[in-house]
Design an enzyme around this catalytic site. Structure first.
Site, PDB file in Angstrom:
ATOM      1  N   ASN A 199      77.307 -12.119  47.829  1.00 40.96           N
ATOM      2  CA  ASN A 199      77.942 -10.947  47.209  1.00 40.96           C
ATOM      3  C   ASN A 199      79.388 -11.028  47.706  1.00 40.96           C
ATOM      4  O   ASN A 199      79.636 -10.915  48.905  1.00 40.96           O
ATOM      5  CB  ASN A 199      77.249  -9.695  47.748  1.00 40.96           C
ATOM      6  CG  ASN A 199      77.335  -8.459  46.887  1.00 40.96           C
ATOM      7  OD1 ASN A 199      76.946  -7.401  47.330  1.00 40.96           O
ATOM      8  ND2 ASN A 199      77.821  -8.548  45.669  1.00 40.96           N
TER       9      ASN A 199
ATOM     10  N   ASN B 136      84.100  -1.646  42.160  1.00 42.63           N
ATOM     11  CA  ASN B 136      83.336  -2.693  41.494  1.00 42.63           C
ATOM     12  C   ASN B 136      84.287  -3.614  40.729  1.00 42.63           C
ATOM     13  O   ASN B 136      85.446  -3.250  40.477  1.00 42.63           O
ATOM     14  CB  ASN B 136      82.332  -2.069  40.512  1.00 42.63           C
ATOM     15  CG  ASN B 136      81.089  -1.556  41.212  1.00 42.63           C
ATOM     16  OD1 ASN B 136      80.555  -2.207  42.124  1.00 42.63           O
ATOM     17  ND2 ASN B 136      80.609  -0.396  40.794  1.00 42.63           N
TER      18      ASN B 136
ATOM     19  N   CYS C 245      78.805   0.208  49.271  1.00 42.49           N
ATOM     20  CA  CYS C 245      78.417  -1.196  49.112  1.00 42.49           C
ATOM     21  C   CYS C 245      78.012  -1.716  50.493  1.00 42.49           C
ATOM     22  O   CYS C 245      78.858  -1.793  51.400  1.00 42.49           O
ATOM     23  CB  CYS C 245      79.601  -1.980  48.557  1.00 42.49           C
ATOM     24  SG  CYS C 245      79.273  -3.733  48.410  1.00 42.49           S
ATOM     25  N   GLY C 246      76.742  -2.070  50.653  1.00 38.74           N
ATOM     26  CA  GLY C 246      76.230  -2.490  51.965  1.00 38.74           C
ATOM     27  C   GLY C 246      76.778  -3.837  52.399  1.00 38.74           C
ATOM     28  O   GLY C 246      77.249  -4.001  53.538  1.00 38.74           O
ATOM     29  N   ASN C 247      76.734  -4.818  51.511  1.00 35.52           N
ATOM     30  CA  ASN C 247      77.284  -6.133  51.870  1.00 35.52           C
ATOM     31  C   ASN C 247      78.800  -6.039  52.051  1.00 35.52           C
ATOM     32  O   ASN C 247      79.365  -6.672  52.951  1.00 35.52           O
ATOM     33  CB  ASN C 247      76.965  -7.163  50.780  1.00 35.52           C
ATOM     34  CG  ASN C 247      75.501  -7.563  50.788  1.00 35.52           C
ATOM     35  OD1 ASN C 247      74.863  -7.589  51.849  1.00 35.52           O
ATOM     36  ND2 ASN C 247      74.954  -7.875  49.623  1.00 35.52           N
TER      37      ASN C 247
ATOM     38  N   ARG D 155      75.289  -2.309  38.629  1.00 33.58           N
ATOM     39  CA  ARG D 155      76.185  -1.566  37.733  1.00 33.58           C
ATOM     40  C   ARG D 155      77.612  -1.801  38.233  1.00 33.58           C
ATOM     41  O   ARG D 155      77.854  -1.998  39.423  1.00 33.58           O
ATOM     42  CB  ARG D 155      75.833  -0.074  37.697  1.00 33.58           C
ATOM     43  CG  ARG D 155      76.221   0.659  38.931  1.00 33.58           C
ATOM     44  CD  ARG D 155      76.158   2.169  38.823  1.00 33.58           C
ATOM     45  NE  ARG D 155      76.530   2.702  40.127  1.00 33.58           N
ATOM     46  CZ  ARG D 155      76.665   3.963  40.431  1.00 33.58           C
ATOM     47  NH1 ARG D 155      76.430   4.890  39.522  1.00 33.58           N
ATOM     48  NH2 ARG D 155      77.000   4.345  41.630  1.00 33.58           N
TER      49      ARG D 155
ATOM     50  N   CYS E  91      72.610  -7.723  47.026  1.00 36.16           N
ATOM     51  CA  CYS E  91      73.117  -6.343  47.042  1.00 36.16           C
ATOM     52  C   CYS E  91      72.554  -5.674  48.296  1.00 36.16           C
ATOM     53  O   CYS E  91      71.326  -5.556  48.445  1.00 36.16           O
ATOM     54  CB  CYS E  91      72.659  -5.622  45.773  1.00 36.16           C
ATOM     55  SG  CYS E  91      73.163  -3.899  45.750  1.00 36.16           S
TER      56      CYS E  91
HETATM   57  N1  LIG Z   1      77.579  -1.878  42.289  1.00 37.52           N
HETATM   58  C1  LIG Z   1      77.138  -0.842  43.153  1.00 37.52           C
HETATM   59  C2  LIG Z   1      77.836  -0.738  44.455  1.00 37.52           C
HETATM   60  C3  LIG Z   1      77.861  -2.026  45.196  1.00 37.52           C
HETATM   61  C4  LIG Z   1      76.540  -2.413  45.831  1.00 37.52           C
HETATM   62  C5  LIG Z   1      76.746  -3.613  46.680  1.00 37.52           C
HETATM   63  N2  LIG Z   1      76.937  -4.859  46.119  1.00 37.52           N
HETATM   64  C6  LIG Z   1      75.922  -3.620  47.946  1.00 37.52           C
HETATM   65  O1  LIG Z   1      75.920  -4.650  48.644  1.00 37.52           O
HETATM   66  O2  LIG Z   1      75.374  -2.596  48.322  1.00 37.52           O
HETATM   67  C7  LIG Z   1      77.277   0.541  42.468  1.00 37.52           C
HETATM   68  O3  LIG Z   1      78.285   0.794  41.791  1.00 37.52           O
HETATM   69  O4  LIG Z   1      76.387   1.354  42.676  1.00 37.52           O
END
Ligand SMILES: N[C@@H](CCC[C@H](N)C(=O)O)C(=O)O
Length: 260
Positions: free
Chosen positions: A13, A65, A74-76, A190, A199
């Site tokens: 990611n 995003n 965003c965790g990663n 998303r 993710c």
């Molecule tokens: N796309 C997600 C937020 C990002 C999540 C991410 N890649 C993770 O690692 O948690 C959203 O808009 O909800």
């Protein structure tokens, strides 16, 4: 304008990181952010993250995003931002930082992996064929057969844009069980509007969802994602999941300057 950036990835990611402590970045320029994340016309990433000053903590995380819109946690990305903050000497081994979903604590472990405390989960919607929960970002979690050949992009988009989630939408995770405390997942994100290689909030949501469904009794869960391996641990207190930690690698890829 010339922008200095660093590129990081956490289990595939990937993120453009920008040090915005002097507040130079045009934060409302959606087209610029989208272009920086574009894999053909820009640097290429699933998201862009600003590291900013915060009066109460070590730094503030601002996450976008790849579609250019600011989004939820965003965790990663959070784990990668901790690695970036360490490279900038903003922190050493431990960090407290603020993100859209509140305060986070993180540690850089001896092997270089990053453990990030995630938000507590106190609401889980359990339906016959899916679970929905928010781990900083909204996640639909569903178990499937033959995960390897599953059409994540199309099936994920179908659920993300369905009436179930309306305009805000949801991330969608497809899961299969490997062993009692071991699962594999693939995620449609998303804001990227595609499958990503990993993710972090999705892995966290999957671990908690599998526990809530009784698929595992374990409180430390191993997750295989397309771009590597993550671990999630938690404590169950009544109906709440507390002390939630997401652990995994966060790696510097390259840095440079881009003229926009
Ligand atoms: N796309 C997600 C937020 C990002 C999540 C991410 N890649 C993770 O690692 O948690 C959203 O808009 O909800």
């Amino acid at each position: 304008m010339k922008i200095h950036f660093a590129k990081y990835q956490g289990t595939g990611n990937d993120f453009v990181m920008i040090d915005n402590r002097n507040d130079f970045f045009p934060k409302n320029d959606t087209l610029l952010i989208k272009k920086l994340c574009d894999r053909r016309f820009g640097i290429g990433a699933d998201g862009l993250i600003l590291l900013e000053n915060d009066a109460e903590t070590d730094f503030r995380m601002v996450y976008y995003n790849s579609d250019g819109n600011e989004s939820s946690m965003c965790g990663n990305g959070g784990r990668c931002l901790v690695a970036f903050a360490k490279k900038l000497h903003v922190i050493q081994q431990e960090a407290d930082f603020i993100a859209t979903d509140g305060l986070h604590h993180a540690s850089v472990l001896e092997d270089g992996t990053i453990s990030l405390q995630m938000k507590e989960v106190d609401f889980i919607k359990k339906e016959a064929d899916y679970v929905f929960l928010n781990t900083g970002s909204p996640h639909h979690v569903t178990m499937v057969n033959d995960l390897k050949n599953y059409d994540v992009k199309n099936k994920g988009a179908e659920i993300r844009y369905s009436d179930l989630y309306g305009k805000p939408g949801s991330n969608v995770n497809f899961v299969s069980q490997i062993a009692d405390n071991h699962f594999a997942l693939r995620t449609y994100e998303r804001g990227v509007e595609d499958e990503t290689l990993s993710c972090g909030t999705g892995a966290t949501a999957t671990a908690i969802a599998m526990h809530a469904l009784g698929k595992t009794q374990a409180h430390h869960i191993f997750l295989d994602v397309e771009g590597g391996k993550l671990e999630v641990s938690f404590v169950k207190e009544g109906d709440r999941y507390t002390h939630v930690f997401l652990k995994g690698p966060a790696t510097f890829v390259f840095e440079g300057e881009i003229t926009c």
